[in-house]
Design a protein around this motif. Structure first.
Motif, short mmCIF file in Angstrom:
data_model
loop_
_atom_site.label_atom_id
_atom_site.label_comp_id
_atom_site.label_asym_id
_atom_site.label_seq_id
_atom_site.Cartn_x
_atom_site.Cartn_y
_atom_site.Cartn_z
N GLN A 56 0.85 -1.20 0.00
CA GLN A 56 0.00 0.00 0.00
C GLN A 56 0.87 1.24 0.00
O GLN A 56 0.66 2.18 -0.77
CB GLN A 56 -0.90 0.01 1.24
N ASN A 57 1.84 1.26 0.89
CA ASN A 57 2.74 2.41 0.96
C ASN A 57 3.53 2.57 -0.33
O ASN A 57 3.74 3.69 -0.81
CB ASN A 57 3.68 2.27 2.16
N ALA A 78 2.60 -9.79 -8.63
CA ALA A 78 1.27 -9.35 -9.09
C ALA A 78 0.17 -9.71 -8.10
O ALA A 78 -0.79 -8.96 -7.95
CB ALA A 78 0.97 -9.95 -10.46
N CYS A 79 0.33 -10.85 -7.42
CA CYS A 79 -0.73 -11.28 -6.50
C CYS A 79 -0.94 -10.25 -5.39
O CYS A 79 -2.07 -10.00 -4.98
CB CYS A 79 -0.41 -12.66 -5.92
N PHE A 80 0.14 -9.62 -4.94
CA PHE A 80 0.01 -8.62 -3.86
C PHE A 80 -0.29 -7.24 -4.43
O PHE A 80 -1.14 -6.51 -3.92
CB PHE A 80 1.31 -8.57 -3.04
N LEU A 81 0.43 -6.89 -5.49
CA LEU A 81 0.29 -5.54 -6.05
C LEU A 81 -1.13 -5.30 -6.58
O LEU A 81 -1.65 -4.19 -6.51
CB LEU A 81 1.32 -5.35 -7.17
N ALA A 83 -3.92 -6.71 -5.45
CA ALA A 83 -4.99 -6.85 -4.47
C ALA A 83 -4.73 -6.06 -3.19
O ALA A 83 -5.55 -5.27 -2.76
CB ALA A 83 -5.19 -8.33 -4.15
N ARG A 84 -3.56 -6.26 -2.59
CA ARG A 84 -3.29 -5.56 -1.32
C ARG A 84 -3.35 -4.05 -1.49
O ARG A 84 -3.82 -3.33 -0.63
CB ARG A 84 -1.92 -5.98 -0.79
#
Lengths: 313, 276
Positions: A56-57, A78-81, A83-84
């Protein structure tokens, strides 16, 4: 057939752009190794911003950098970027029209052995609903390098997703791409196969198999999913008898449904959407999962033949 | 500028906010009232507004992380000449550029804000760029206290410290109230000074309704390579006993009776400040 790293091609293209333009920044989330940009930290230490495991940051920081006139590449799994940090993508990047390039690496089922926490089969669906954001899914290293060069200079918010493994080349070195248009990989008048990302290779091979059976398939590489080349889809609906889409994404909300929307509102022809079903995915390597879910050249050719048969009833 | 003059300007802006809220029947009036002395200190004293107006690359940057109080920011921007005061009449109306939460369409606004916990990361990015460019610009971010529960703030707090952002100042409007009630009941966030200190920040506290204290806290000599947090103690709904310290005024349109009383209270204080 030799395989080439798409991640490496993107990293090399970013390096070229960063060397030429002092306003290019790189932001990572403890992801420099998986994005293959470790070397860029040494080359551009001031412009390489490591945000740690805090997506997020990272996206917020990237947007803040961009607001001062920087062109910022964020490289993260990609999985984090996808969605998170989705709210930051929606607001800080897309709503603010920030010159931020979100590079989702190891997308699709690249991390298949890691399990469902690490799949990215939802990003087309979520990203395409955000105004201002452009979406790319290159087929191979040659195309990935060309797209990276383009987005480094277009000033727009971008979501670009690439896989992890090395892939066989679809295109020869030096191939040129009209960024506005789907790439015609091969032409045909019976059926059109529309694919993106690593599936383009399998669609191309399927077209070869279909040719052996006397079926002429057009293969369209929809490497830019947004804005999508609707004209190419509509043209295909008049030139060929059926359309088959193939993507490394959920069958919900991705390339297939984009094409379905275009056809339904313009000119309907029989359509089949190939992708990942709406269920919990098996664990396995990309190759094993592609085979399990039927995303192989042989099965694409089989589905294309069956679809064409149905269209001709 | 004299302290009373600044306090008067802030009270006048509260009157503007009251009119905006009454006209639109919308707006976060409580937090708007609590933050105005801080906004006025920044826009009338601390920042070089002319540089911001001409989009000078070395301009100070301001990020309104508590974007829900866009109404208060708009009254300040209008009074500082970023746009005509008449534009305030379009606040929250169809097709206005003055959405309740600010966007880049508004002259003077650097980045859209309003989803909480976004301002500090944005400000960190701006401050890294300004530092690398050896710009004299300072970056200011104005946060609410309720939004300290957002985890993204703490991710950004770590990054600000890591990158030694001596050009970054965060101000928290510490009024102890959020929409559901006391911040300490909804999600205890107190000991903010100790928390930010532990994250590597220099921390100061001040009375958020005393411009002299606010300016001193923000502008006094500071450590060159540490971000600064100013915890400004404020009263939600400041300016009238009708609203003061009541969570129910987080987002509320006054009745006609309340409107008259609030207006009278604000005008009385302006008269008092002018006679002091």
């Amino acid at each position: 057939m030799t395989k080439v790293s798409v991640r490496g091609a993107v990293a090399a293209a970013i390096q070229t752009e960063a060397a030429a333009n002092p306003n290019v920044y790189i932001v990572t989330t403890d992801s420099r190794g998986s994005a293959m940009v470790t070397g860029l930290a040494d080359l551009f230490p001031e412009r390489f911003i490591e945000c740690g495991i805090a997506e997020q940051n990272a996206v917020g920081v990237a947007s803040g950098l961009a607001s001062t006139g920087k062109t910022v590449f964020v490289l993260s799994p990609a999985c984090f970027l996808s969605a998170r940090s989705y709210e930051q993508v929606k607001i800080d990047v897309a709503y603010n029209e920030s010159d931020v390039k979100l590079i989702g690496v190891s997308a699709g089922v690249s991390y298949g052995p890691l399990g469902g926490t690490h799949t990215t089969l939802n990003d087309f669906a979520s990203m395409r609903a955000l105004p201002n954001l452009e979406i790319y899914a290159p087929a191979d290293a040659v195309q990935a390098a060309a797209i990276t060069k383009h987005i480094a200079q277009d000033g727009k918010p971008v979501w670009l997703r690439i896989g992890r493994g090395d892939v066989e080349a679809v295109y020869e070195d030096g191939e040129s791409f009209d960024i506005e248009r789907a790439k015609v990989v091969c032409d045909g008048s019976d059926i059109t196969l529309i694919a993106c990302g690593e599936m383009v290779l399998y669609a191309k091979k399927a077209a070869g198999l279909l040719a052996e059976a006397g079926i002429a398939a057009r293969v369209l590489d929809m490497f830019r999913l947004k804005p999508v080349d609707a004209a190419a889809v509509i043209q295909a609906s008049y030139d060929t008898e059926a359309i088959l889409t193939i993507e490394e994404h959920s069958i919900h909300g991705g390339l297939g449904e984009m094409v379905a929307g275009i056809l339904a509102q313009n000119h309907c022809v029989p359509l089949k959407i190939m992708g990942f079903p709406d269920e919990e995915y098996k664990v396995g390597s990309s190759q094993e999962l592609f085979e399990h879910y039927g995303l192989t050249a042989e099965n694409i050719a089989r589905e294309a033949g069956a679809l064409l048969e149905r269209a001709r009833l | 500028m004299q302290t009373n003059e600044l306090k008067t300007i802030a009270m006048e802006r509260r009157l503007d906010v009251l009119e905006v809220v009454m006209r639109s029947k919308s707006g976060h009036i409580g937090g708007a009232m609590s933050g105005l002395d801080i906004l006025v200190s920044l826009y009338y004293v601390i920042m070089d507004v002319e540089k911001i107006k001409r989009q000078d690359p070395d301009r100070d940057r301001f990020v309104m992380s508590k974007g829900h109080c866009g109404d208060s920011l708009y009254t300040v921007l209008a009074d500082c000449g970023f746009f005509a005061k008449e534009l305030l009449e379009t606040y929250a109306a169809f097709d206005t550029i003055l959405a309740e939460h600010p966007t880049k369409k508004v002259p003077g606004v650097e980045m859209a804000t309003g989803a909480l916990g976004h301002g500090l990361p944005l400000a960190v990015g701006m401050a890294i760029a300004c530092k690398n460019d050896a710009s004299p610009a300072n970056v200011y971010v104005f946060m609410g206290d309720g939004e300290q529960a957002e985890g993204s703030n703490w991710e950004a707090a770590m990054a600000a410290s890591k990158y030694g952002l001596g050009n970054l100042t965060a101000v928290i409007d510490r009024n102890y109230l959020q929409i559901s009630g006391s911040t300490e009941e909804v999600m205890p966030i107190d000991n903010l000074a100790a928390k930010y200190s532990a994250f590597g920040w220099q921390v100061k506290e001040c009375d958020g309704h005393e411009p002299a204290e606010i300016i001193e806290a923000i502008s006094a000599e500071r450590l060159a390579d540490q971000p600064l947090l100013v915890i400004a103690r404020t009263t939600k709904g400041y300016g009238s006993a009708v609203m003061a310290n009541k969570a129910s005024w987080h987002h509320k349109t006054p009745s006609q009776e309340e409107y008259k009383q609030i207006k009278a209270d604000l005008q009385e204080q302006i008269r008092g400040l002018r006679h002091d």
